[in-house]
Design a protein around this motif. Structure first.
Motif, short mmCIF file in Angstrom:
data_model
loop_
_atom_site.label_atom_id
_atom_site.label_comp_id
_atom_site.label_asym_id
_atom_site.label_seq_id
_atom_site.Cartn_x
_atom_site.Cartn_y
_atom_site.Cartn_z
N ARG A 91 0.83 -1.21 0.00
CA ARG A 91 0.00 0.00 0.00
C ARG A 91 0.87 1.27 0.00
N GLN A 94 1.99 1.64 -3.55
CA GLN A 94 0.87 2.04 -4.40
C GLN A 94 0.55 3.53 -4.25
N THR A 110 1.24 -5.67 -7.87
CA THR A 110 -0.03 -5.93 -7.18
C THR A 110 -0.70 -7.18 -7.71
#
Length: 200
Positions: A91, A94, A110
């Motif tokens: 995360r 990202q 991912t």
């Protein structure tokens, strides 16, 4: 024009040029410092996150390997916190896409992780050790390799950009020095001119 007036004009001109040199230098250096600090922080965050991904993946692979010779249902439960650690760092990556091509690599990372996590769950459901070994070789290892390679690609890109940012900082510093040198030469020229103007 009196000598006093000429000296005041000369002093004011020199003061103005010194002020301009100072303001330009400080502004340029501040802007450069903020830009370089932001770039380095962003790149470092991606490098750290992807390195942590690789560490977590290494632990998951090692845990899975413990189940190739004997059935270890406890290992499945032990893998859950490690998977949580992986997802936390994923995360971070990202949300920290800053380089050209990095979004594509992050999307690939991912997708590879999603497949790996799903296949790891299927791996732990197998009770036949022969089938488990074959599944590990055909499904788990290739996905693990893809994740490692993609994470390393992101790391390399961010490290290269950190080196480029350092070069950019050096160029900006050189440009600032050049601007200061030109303005100081102008100040010296104007000072000489004002001195002649203030003469008898």
């Amino acid at each position: 024009m009196g000598i006093r007036t000429k000296l005041v004009i000369a002093f004011a001109g020199l003061l103005l040029i010194v002020a301009v040199v100072g303001v330009v230098s400080i502004h340029t250096l501040n802007e450069s410092s903020r830009a370089i600090a932001r770039i380095l922080r962003e790149n470092f965050d991606s490098v750290a996150a992807c390195d942590n991904l690789k560490v977590a993946l290494e632990r998951l692979d090692r845990q899975a390997e413990l189940c190739l010779l004997e059935d270890r249902p406890d290992i499945c439960r032990q893998s859950e916190p490690v998977m949580g650690e992986f997802e936390k760092n994923l995360r971070i990556q990202q949300g920290n896409v800053t380089l050209p091509g990095e979004q594509e690599w992050t999307d690939k990372l991912t997708a590879a992780w999603k497949g790996y996590a799903e296949e790891l769950g299927n791996f732990y459901k197998l009770t036949d050790l022969t089938k488990r070994r074959e599944f590990y070789r055909r499904q788990i290892l290739p996905r693990s390799r893809t994740i490692r390679e993609t994470a390393q690609t992101i790391i390399n890109a961010n490290l290269n950009n950190m080196v480029a940012a350092d070069g950019q900082a050096q160029r900006r510093t050189a440009q600032t020095r050049k601007a200061m040198f030109i303005l100081l030469l102008a100040a010296m020229g104007m000072g000489a001119g004002f001195t002649l103007l203030a003469g008898p």
